[in-house]
Design a protein around this motif. Structure first.
Motif, mmCIF file in Angstrom:
data_model
loop_
_atom_site.group_PDB
_atom_site.id
_atom_site.type_symbol
_atom_site.label_atom_id
_atom_site.label_comp_id
_atom_site.label_asym_id
_atom_site.label_seq_id
_atom_site.Cartn_x
_atom_site.Cartn_y
_atom_site.Cartn_z
ATOM 1 N N GLY A 1 22.344 -24.185 39.968
ATOM 2 C CA GLY A 1 22.603 -25.556 40.402
ATOM 3 C C GLY A 1 21.401 -26.193 41.076
ATOM 4 N N GLY A 2 20.789 -25.469 41.984
ATOM 5 C CA GLY A 2 19.651 -26.014 42.713
ATOM 6 C C GLY A 2 18.458 -26.276 41.823
ATOM 7 N N ILE A 3 18.067 -25.285 41.016
ATOM 8 C CA ILE A 3 16.879 -25.446 40.172
ATOM 9 C C ILE A 3 17.117 -26.446 39.062
ATOM 10 C CG2 ILE A 3 17.415 -23.536 38.604
ATOM 11 C CD1 ILE A 3 13.940 -24.669 39.940
ATOM 12 N N THR A 4 18.358 -26.595 38.606
ATOM 13 C CA THR A 4 18.666 -27.591 37.580
ATOM 14 C C THR A 4 18.341 -29.000 38.069
ATOM 15 O OG1 THR A 4 20.357 -26.235 36.507
ATOM 16 C CG2 THR A 4 20.553 -28.606 36.222
ATOM 17 N N MET A 5 18.452 -29.229 39.383
ATOM 18 C CA MET A 5 18.113 -30.533 39.946
ATOM 19 C C MET A 5 16.662 -30.581 40.428
ATOM 20 S SD MET A 5 20.882 -32.053 39.372
ATOM 21 C CE MET A 5 20.646 -33.626 40.194
ATOM 22 N N PHE A 6 16.181 -29.503 41.040
ATOM 23 C CA PHE A 6 14.811 -29.502 41.576
ATOM 24 C C PHE A 6 13.785 -29.710 40.468
ATOM 25 C CE2 PHE A 6 10.874 -27.249 42.590
ATOM 26 C CZ PHE A 6 10.551 -27.764 43.829
ATOM 27 N N SER A 7 13.949 -29.017 39.344
ATOM 28 C CA SER A 7 12.947 -29.063 38.287
ATOM 29 C C SER A 7 12.715 -30.473 37.747
ATOM 30 C CB SER A 7 13.330 -28.109 37.147
ATOM 31 O OG SER A 7 12.394 -28.169 36.101
ATOM 32 N N PRO A 8 13.758 -31.220 37.311
ATOM 33 C CA PRO A 8 13.482 -32.566 36.794
ATOM 34 C C PRO A 8 12.986 -33.526 37.868
ATOM 35 C CG PRO A 8 15.844 -32.177 36.917
ATOM 36 C CD PRO A 8 15.177 -30.858 37.163
ATOM 37 N N LEU A 9 13.428 -33.335 39.114
ATOM 38 C CA LEU A 9 12.914 -34.183 40.187
ATOM 39 C C LEU A 9 11.417 -33.962 40.363
ATOM 40 C CD1 LEU A 9 15.811 -33.771 42.789
ATOM 41 C CD2 LEU A 9 15.156 -35.916 41.662
ATOM 42 N N LYS A 10 11.018 -32.698 40.460
ATOM 43 C CA LYS A 10 9.608 -32.379 40.673
ATOM 44 C C LYS A 10 8.760 -32.781 39.469
ATOM 45 C CE LYS A 10 6.181 -30.624 42.957
ATOM 46 N NZ LYS A 10 5.965 -29.163 43.091
ATOM 47 N N GLY B 1 15.985 -35.045 28.883
ATOM 48 C CA GLY B 1 16.903 -34.073 29.472
ATOM 49 C C GLY B 1 16.129 -32.943 30.104
ATOM 50 N N SER B 2 16.832 -32.062 30.794
ATOM 51 C CA SER B 2 16.184 -30.936 31.470
ATOM 52 C C SER B 2 17.144 -29.766 31.537
ATOM 53 C CB SER B 2 15.749 -31.355 32.880
ATOM 54 O OG SER B 2 15.077 -30.303 33.547
ATOM 55 N N LEU B 3 16.588 -28.557 31.394
ATOM 56 C CA LEU B 3 17.390 -27.333 31.405
ATOM 57 C C LEU B 3 16.832 -26.347 32.428
ATOM 58 C CD1 LEU B 3 19.610 -25.533 30.144
ATOM 59 C CD2 LEU B 3 17.913 -24.799 28.453
ATOM 60 N N ILE B 4 17.579 -26.084 33.467
ATOM 61 C CA ILE B 4 17.239 -25.118 34.505
ATOM 62 C C ILE B 4 15.815 -25.356 35.012
ATOM 63 C CG2 ILE B 4 17.595 -22.743 35.246
ATOM 64 C CD1 ILE B 4 18.977 -22.119 32.674
ATOM 65 N N GLY B 5 14.939 -24.348 35.001
ATOM 66 C CA GLY B 5 13.580 -24.456 35.510
ATOM 67 C C GLY B 5 12.905 -23.102 35.383
ATOM 68 N N SER B 6 11.607 -23.050 35.579
ATOM 69 C CA SER B 6 10.857 -21.814 35.390
ATOM 70 C C SER B 6 10.966 -20.896 36.603
ATOM 71 C CB SER B 6 9.385 -22.142 35.149
ATOM 72 O OG SER B 6 8.794 -22.637 36.340
ATOM 73 N N PRO B 7 10.665 -19.596 36.432
ATOM 74 C CA PRO B 7 10.640 -18.701 37.600
ATOM 75 C C PRO B 7 9.712 -19.214 38.697
ATOM 76 C CG PRO B 7 10.629 -17.407 35.589
ATOM 77 C CD PRO B 7 10.469 -18.853 35.163
ATOM 78 N N LYS B 8 8.570 -19.772 38.310
ATOM 79 C CA LYS B 8 7.641 -20.319 39.292
ATOM 80 C C LYS B 8 8.276 -21.459 40.073
ATOM 81 C CE LYS B 8 3.077 -22.452 39.782
ATOM 82 N NZ LYS B 8 1.853 -22.923 39.050
ATOM 83 N N GLU B 9 9.017 -22.330 39.369
ATOM 84 C CA GLU B 9 9.686 -23.446 40.043
ATOM 85 C C GLU B 9 10.806 -22.943 40.956
ATOM 86 O OE1 GLU B 9 9.322 -27.278 37.075
ATOM 87 O OE2 GLU B 9 10.630 -25.624 36.452
ATOM 88 N N ILE B 10 11.497 -21.896 40.531
ATOM 89 C CA ILE B 10 12.562 -21.345 41.367
ATOM 90 C C ILE B 10 11.980 -20.839 42.683
ATOM 91 C CG2 ILE B 10 14.269 -19.508 41.591
ATOM 92 C CD1 ILE B 10 14.743 -19.761 38.568
ATOM 93 N N GLU B 11 10.867 -20.123 42.605
ATOM 94 C CA GLU B 11 10.242 -19.622 43.834
ATOM 95 C C GLU B 11 9.748 -20.767 44.705
ATOM 96 O OE1 GLU B 11 8.529 -15.275 43.096
ATOM 97 O OE2 GLU B 11 7.572 -16.743 41.778
ATOM 98 N N GLU B 12 9.205 -21.809 44.073
ATOM 99 C CA GLU B 12 8.760 -22.984 44.835
ATOM 100 C C GLU B 12 9.938 -23.665 45.519
ATOM 101 O OE1 GLU B 12 6.378 -27.232 44.096
ATOM 102 O OE2 GLU B 12 6.751 -25.856 42.421
ATOM 103 N N MET B 13 11.053 -23.791 44.796
ATOM 104 C CA MET B 13 12.256 -24.403 45.358
ATOM 105 C C MET B 13 12.776 -23.604 46.542
ATOM 106 S SD MET B 13 16.026 -24.569 43.587
ATOM 107 C CE MET B 13 16.039 -22.772 43.578
ATOM 108 N N LEU B 14 12.851 -22.273 46.397
ATOM 109 C CA LEU B 14 13.351 -21.433 47.483
ATOM 110 C C LEU B 14 12.445 -21.512 48.707
ATOM 111 C CD1 LEU B 14 14.460 -18.260 45.472
ATOM 112 C CD2 LEU B 14 15.954 -20.011 46.473
ATOM 113 N N GLU B 15 11.136 -21.571 48.479
ATOM 114 C CA GLU B 15 10.200 -21.692 49.595
ATOM 115 C C GLU B 15 10.398 -23.018 50.319
ATOM 116 O OE1 GLU B 15 6.956 -22.973 51.911
ATOM 117 O OE2 GLU B 15 7.397 -23.888 49.965
#
Length: 346
Positions: free
Chosen positions: A152-161, A287-301
């Motif tokens: 849920g989080g990365i699905t929104m963070f990725s297209p925003l970023k 459209g956008s689908l989930i996000g990359s492992p790198k983006e997930i780590e950036e989001m969590l940080e």
């Protein structure tokens, strides 16, 4: 740490398994272990819309039996020799990602590995996954807060970023639910000047404002909402799952060179729309689908650094059938997280 454990999970065997509340706890067969893999003892797993679409075969490509769940947090209990940065005992998360656009992608669940085995998800005691998709969870984030960010989080963070959310931008999040609440949280954290939550009903306005939204639009109560906010928004992320998308109204909101990004995935075709905004305002629709492992780590940080917290409702994993019913009724505010209590207490 002992490696004497068995793979068991909550298995769906037909497209009416949610309706009949008959996910069954039973043995599951993991992929053959390789030195590129990590075994995770699962403590927490979020429920997301993809789990429901898969269990009901709403998108038409479910392979039963299936164990869903891809917002996985737990402890690494076995780590292949080729895996970098993860050791036994680490608290880790798992999800797949830019790899999500690969035509040969193997999903966290409902996917087939080259050896013919099926991937299994987080509604389970253990999962076995390629180490490339495993990463440490920051100490500042609790497991129940982190788990729903992994889809849920990365699905929104990725297209925003990726679409320039930040200072100077006005952002609208359409659909204020499990995905939408992350949209508000991360749009604010990324520095957007103004964040607007748009939903049909007014009943979530207080929550949206508490999360940092600057405005809330209840479309059912404001028949002129599109014209009132016309040409004021730079970036729209739509989480709507219904095929009845008023796309013409959404495009009316955008400024010159604005962007409309769809992340909700309706099971049916959406209606056509007036093409003129694409020409007259040079807006783009994507459209956008989930996000990359790198983006997930950036989001969590970012979440750890800024104290961003998912709004969650914990449920015992053993009550997954009841939790899915609550999800279908739209009860969670705003994500359900299944807690594997026998593991979470360790």
């Amino acid at each position: 740490m002992s490696t004497e454990y068995s793979f068991k999970g909550w298995v769906g065997s037909s497209n009416d398994c949610i309706e009949k509340q008959n996910l069954v706890y039973k043995d599951i067969e993991p992929k053959r272990f390789t030195e590129d893999d990590v075994d995770i003892r699962i403590t927490h797993c979020g429920i997301c819309g993809t789990d429901v679409h898969t269990l009901t075969n709403g998108w038409g490509f479910t392979s039963y039996p299936v164990v869903v769940g891809h917002e996985i947090v737990g402890t690494a209990v076995k780590v292949g020799k080729n895996v970098q940065g993860i050791k036994v005992g680490d608290r880790v998360g798992c999800n797949a990602d830019n790899e999500s656009y690969c035509k040969d992608m193997v999903g966290t669940y409902n996917g087939k590995y080259p050896d013919g085995s099926m991937s299994t998800g987080g509604f389970a005691d253990y999962t076995r996954v390629p180490g490339h998709f495993v990463f440490k969870i920051p100490e500042a984030l609790s497991s129940e807060i982190a788990a729903p960010m992994l889809c849920g989080g990365i699905t929104m963070f990725s297209p925003l970023k990726r679409n320039g959310c930040g200072p100077g931008k006005t952002v609208a999040i359409i659909g204020f639910g499990g995905l939408g609440h992350f949209g508000v949280l991360f749009a604010k954290a990324l520095g957007a000047d103004k964040v607007i939550a748009i939903s049909r009903k007014p009943n979530k306005a207080a929550d949206a404002l508490a999360m940092g939204a600057d405005d809330y639009v209840a479309t059912d109560d404001n028949p002129n909402w599109a014209s009132k906010h016309a040409n004021t928004i730079d970036l729209i992320v739509s989480t709507v799952n219904s095929p009845k998308l008023p796309i013409d109204s959404y495009l009316q909101l955008l400024r010159h060179r604005g962007a409309f990004i769809q992340v909700g995935a309706p099971e049916d075709s959406v209606p056509g729309f007036n093409i003129l905004p694409l020409i007259m305002k040079a807006v783009h629709v994507t459209g956008s689908l989930i996000g990359s492992p790198k983006e997930i780590e950036e989001m969590l940080e970012l979440a750890a650094r800024k104290g961003i917290k998912s709004w969650v409702n914990p449920w015992p994993l053993e009550k997954v059938n009841d939790a899915l019913q609550a999800f279908e009724r739209g009860e969670p505010r705003y994500r359900i997280v299944l807690v594997n209590e026998k593991h979470a207490q360790k």
